[in-house]
Design an enzyme around this catalytic site. Structure first.
Site: not given
Ligand SMILES: *[C@@H]1O[C@H](CO)[C@@H](O)[C@H](O)[C@H]1NC(C)=O
Ligand SMILES: *[C@@H]1O[C@H](CO)[C@@H](O)[C@H](O)[C@H]1NC(C)=O
Ligand SMILES: *[C@@H]1O[C@H](CO)[C@@H](O)[C@H](O)[C@H]1NC(C)=O
Ligand SMILES: CC(=O)N[C@H]1CO[C@H](CO)[C@@H](O)[C@@H]1O
Length: 832
Positions: A198, A236, A408
């Site tokens: 990520d 994230h 996600s």
């Protein structure tokens, strides 16, 4: 700025011997080569006058070489000529022996590396003000007695555990991962590592620090060992990490597998090239067990993008060699583009057989409007929607986050569940994990019309996969699961169709027979995945849809029409995947139905296809590993299609015959991205034309096939083929009144009589699914009108909450990459 970054990276790279990059892109050109195992890369570099730059991650015999830019053109030409030579030698039947000293014996594959690109983006849209408002509207949930009880039994004192409804939901009982029972029985992820691929992982967070696994971590954006989030937007990966591995302590909440380890592999914060991406997904693959990937190509309903050959090879390498041969577990977020008509079969990561594709379900059990459907979706897991989102760890020493969402957030919950299963049964292979997902997923909203009952008795839905992940039952079954035998496969020849695709509700069909003998000689026992690789040239890709029907009548909507997709290139060697046939008997006739759903000026041809069955071997001992994927070779031998054309028209009710020249006549669209609804009762079938065949004459070209489009004894009215179709279409609607189904079946029987026994496929045109699919007439897949499911909670308006409009393609300050297409149709992408 960029130069500074590179300079910094050069400094760091000096220390990392396994990573002799970064590449000085301004002055040199880079090439990836797969060379014969008997040759040394140094030798090849000397012979070619190139500089050896290092091995490509964990890919054996794959190396990077570089040359000054002014020499690279000649070098590229040399590599091309080597490719051509190999092709010619192969065509002439020559066995290109390894070990020979000529370059075309040594260089097995090569590719000039494209400059780093920002193709991949996170799939968690940022929250909007609207979302925040609605979050406040959610009534406070006071922890239930039961929840307190669980927390105290397990010693969970994490302050936001009470808000982590995805782990234990006191307000909507049953709408959670059902994980607490697994924890109570001791499955907490101990000994298992998940790498979060990520934008970084904040290993300084007190919630992640205890479970951070430095050895498995790397920053491919800055070329350094520590995946520290550097950009403002680098949150994230940390949030996803918290969902899996947040420690049981007094900070924020807990992860699904709170005693497991998490590693960070940073790739999303800058453009990267295929070499680095290939390295990233195999990074420390003996120590990292699971790769959690909440990103992918842009979810805009018009992108169709797959990983390049090197990355595909790295994925296969991962499942074949990672975890000591048991296989890396790749978990991918399905994508957030449903309201743009996107579908996860247009994404080459989510539709890989090597990845577990995870869509979303919200805390009330609704299907969030962002979550994409497709035949490759294995399961769903909880995420945002119905006024709440996932509560997890954020970047910062003790910061928490309550708005994590999109697919996600669903993917990591599935990844965390896999960590629990592996912690009780580390010997499970990558395919065992997929089996366990299939076996233990719990179907939801079973009356929404999206479910088909499979011959195995399980249910599959393009919207929900096999259902929602249930951690307790997955872990329980994992304890006693009998390991599957190695993977076998059966590949059809390339089937040449070369036929115009009729427009409207008609379909062009092509069939392939799988025989028991073929399965036997392929050492093939139980069916798992099915893939179909196809070429269609079409002037508007979004008009196309493709279905696959199994011998048992199960339908996979491999591709759906996409309103936004104006690309004028059709499908180029694209592989679609389905898990809908898991466990089905494979023997019999498999049918592909290609439709051009819009009657307009955009037309095209179905060129060719091939079909692959993947499953469990009969005899594991004699099963070899599948070779690494190669690039498409148009030199492949074809089997000529045995042609029989039949036109069938809808009953004169729904679709009026519109002017074929009307380019803009689009019927009202169903919910974008939704599988074409079964039009069972709405249409009658009628055969207008009998079959004829393009025989295996000297030159069975596409023209020959096309000339048989309508058989020659019917008048042509001097009109174009397309107009003829419409004339006959009108006739058909009249005839349908007079010819009963009995006649239809009679004709069908005649048509199907094999005229050439060695051909085991044919194609023809139909309009309606149920001609093929008598089983679903009554039960089976029920009616599903466009928009039905989504309208059911249109008021929820998750579109606003997680609209991709809110998202900007992910950028950092250092780069200046255009947000849209690059010229070869590979598009940049978006967050999930
Ligand atoms: C959820 O877990 C409990 C044990 O805690 C188990 O009894 C139950 O069967 C599980 N639910 C499902 C749907 O499997
Ligand atoms: C598709 O290919 C055929 C034959 O190669 C060609 O005649 C046709 O124009 C092509 N159509 C499109 C839309 O590219
Ligand atoms: C497949 O095999 C069946 C049974 O032998 C036969 O009836 C059918 O025509 C075959 N289909 C094709 C496409 O060859
Ligand atoms: C119209 C046509 O080409 N028909 C042929 C179909 O195939 C059979 C058997 O191969 C031939 O005999 C026909 O002439």
């Amino acid at each position: 700025m960029r130069l500074a970054g590179i300079a910094l990276a050069i400094g760091l790279a000096g220390a990392a011997s396994s990573n002799p990059h970064p590449r000085s892109l301004e002055s040199r050109e880079f090439f990836a080569l797969h060379i014969d195992a008997a040759s040394s890369p140094d030798h090849v570099a000397r012979t070619l006058g190139a500089r050896y730059e290092g091995q490509i991650g964990q890919l054996d015999d794959h190396y990077t070489f570089s040359l000054p830019r002014d020499q690279s053109q000649d070098f590229a030409a040399l590599l091309d000529s080597i490719k051509t030579n190999r092709k010619l030698r192969r065509r002439s039947g020559e066995n290109i022996a390894s070990g020979a000293d000529s370059l075309d014996s040594i260089i097995l594959w090569s590719e000039k590396l494209a400059a780093p690109r920002q193709r991949l983006h996170k799939r968690a849209p940022p929250p909007t003000d609207d979302f925040a408002r609605r979050l406040n509207a959610v009534p406070d949930k006071s922890p239930s007695a039961l929840q307190k009880d669980v927390a105290s039994t397990l010693g969970i004192t994490d302050p936001i555990f009470k808000d982590q409804w995805h782990l234990f939901n006191p307000s909507q009982p049953g709408h959670d991962l059902n994980v607490t029972g697994a924890w109570l029985e001791g499955a907490t992820g101990k000994g298992i590592v998940t790498a979060i691929v990520d934008d970084g992982l904040d290993f300084d967070s007190y919630d992640l620090k205890p479970n951070y696994f430095a050895e498995g971590s790397y920053d491919f954006n800055e070329n350094g060992p520590e995946p520290r989030p550097l950009l403002d937007d680098d949150r994230h990966g940390t949030r996803c990490s918290g969902e899996i591995g947040a420690a049981k302590n007094d900070v924020c909440g807990v992860g699904v597998a709170y005693d497991s380890k998490v590693a960070g592999i940073r790739i999303l914060s800058k453009p990267i090239d295929d070499v680095d991406e290939a390295k990233a997904i195999n990074y420390e693959f003996q120590k990292n067990d699971i790769y959690s990937c909440s990103w992918g190509p842009m979810d805009d309903g018009k992108t169709m993008d797959a990983p390049g050959v090197l990355i595909k090879r790295a994925m296969v390498n991962g499942v074949q060699k990672g975890r000591d041969g048991k296989g890396s577990i790749f978990v991918f977020a399905a994508g957030n583009g449903a309201q743009y008509g996107d579908n996860c079969n247009f994404d080459g990561y989510t539709n890989s057989i090597y990845s577990i594709t995870v869509g979303a379900i919200d805390r009330q059990g609704n299907h969030p409007s962002y979550s994409e459907s497709c035949s490759a979706q294995l399961v769903v897991a909880y995420s945002s929607g119905s006024g709440d989102a996932i509560h997890t760890t954020d970047v910062g020493h003790d910061r928490c986050y309550s708005n994590h969402g999109g697919t996600s957030a669903a993917g990591p919950l599935a990844a965390g569940t896999v960590a629990l299963a592996l912690s009780v049964r580390p010997e499970l292979t990558w395919r065992d994990i997929q089996y366990l997902m299939v076996e233990t997923a719990v179907p939801v909203s079973e009356d929404d019309g999206s479910w088909q009952t499979l011959p195995s008795g399980r249910k599959f839905s393009h919207d929900w996969g096999f259902g929602k992940v249930d951690a307790y039952s997955l872990v329980k079954q994992a304890r006693t699961w009998e390991l599957v035998k190695p993977q076998a496969w059966l590949t059809s020849p390339w089937l040449r169709v070369h036929h115009e695709i009729p427009q409207g509700s008609q379909g062009l069909i092509s069939k392939f027979n799988v025989t028991a003998d073929q399965l036997k000689s392929s050492n093939f026992d139980r069916l798992e995945h099915v893939t179909v690789t196809m070429n269609i040239n079409h002037s508007r890709r979004g008009d196309l849809s493709v279905e696959l029907r199994s011998p048992s009548g199960i339908i996979s909507h491999l591709s759906v029409a996409r309103q936004n997709d104006d690309a004028n290139i059709g499908y180029i060697d694209w592989t679609f995947m389905s898990v809908a046939h898991w466990g089905e008997p494979a023997v019999g006739e498999w049918t592909i139905v290609v439709k051009d759903t819009e009657v307009n000026g955009f037309t095209g041809d179905f060129v060719d296809w091939r079909f692959n069955l993947w499953g469990e071997a009969v005899d594991g001992a004699k099963q070899e590993l599948h070779p690494l994927p190669d690039e498409h070779d148009d030199d492949h031998p074809y089997e000529e299609a045995h042609v029989a054309t039949t036109t069938v028209q809808p009953a004169p009710s729904k679709t009026p015959v519109s002017n074929p020249d009307d380019h803009h006549d689009r019927p009202i669209n169903s919910k974008p991205g939704e599988p074409t609804p079964t039009q069972a009762a709405d249409e009658e079938l009628d055969v207008v034309n009998d079959g004829t065949n393009a025989s295996d004459t000297a030159s069975p070209t596409s023209t020959a096939v096309s000339d048989n489009y309508l058989s020659s004894y019917l008048p042509t009215f001097g009109a174009s083929k397309r107009t003829q179709v419409w004339i006959y279409a009108s006739l058909a609607m009249i005839i349908v009144f007079f010819i009963g189904l009995g006649v239809f079946f009679q004709l069908q029987r005649q048509k199907r009589r094999r005229t050439s026994p060695q051909d085991d496929y044919e194609f023809e045109m139909i309009d309606d699914e149920d001609e093929m699919h008598p089983m679903t007439g009554g039960g089976g897949r029920t009616q599903r009108r466009g928009g039905e499911l989504y309208n059911a909670f249109a008021g929820e308006s998750d579109e606003e909450m997680f609209s991709d409009e809110e998202e900007k393609p992910y950028h950092d300050g250092l780069t200046n990459i255009p947000e849209n297409d690059d010229e070869d149709g590979h598009l940049l992408s978006e967050k999930r």
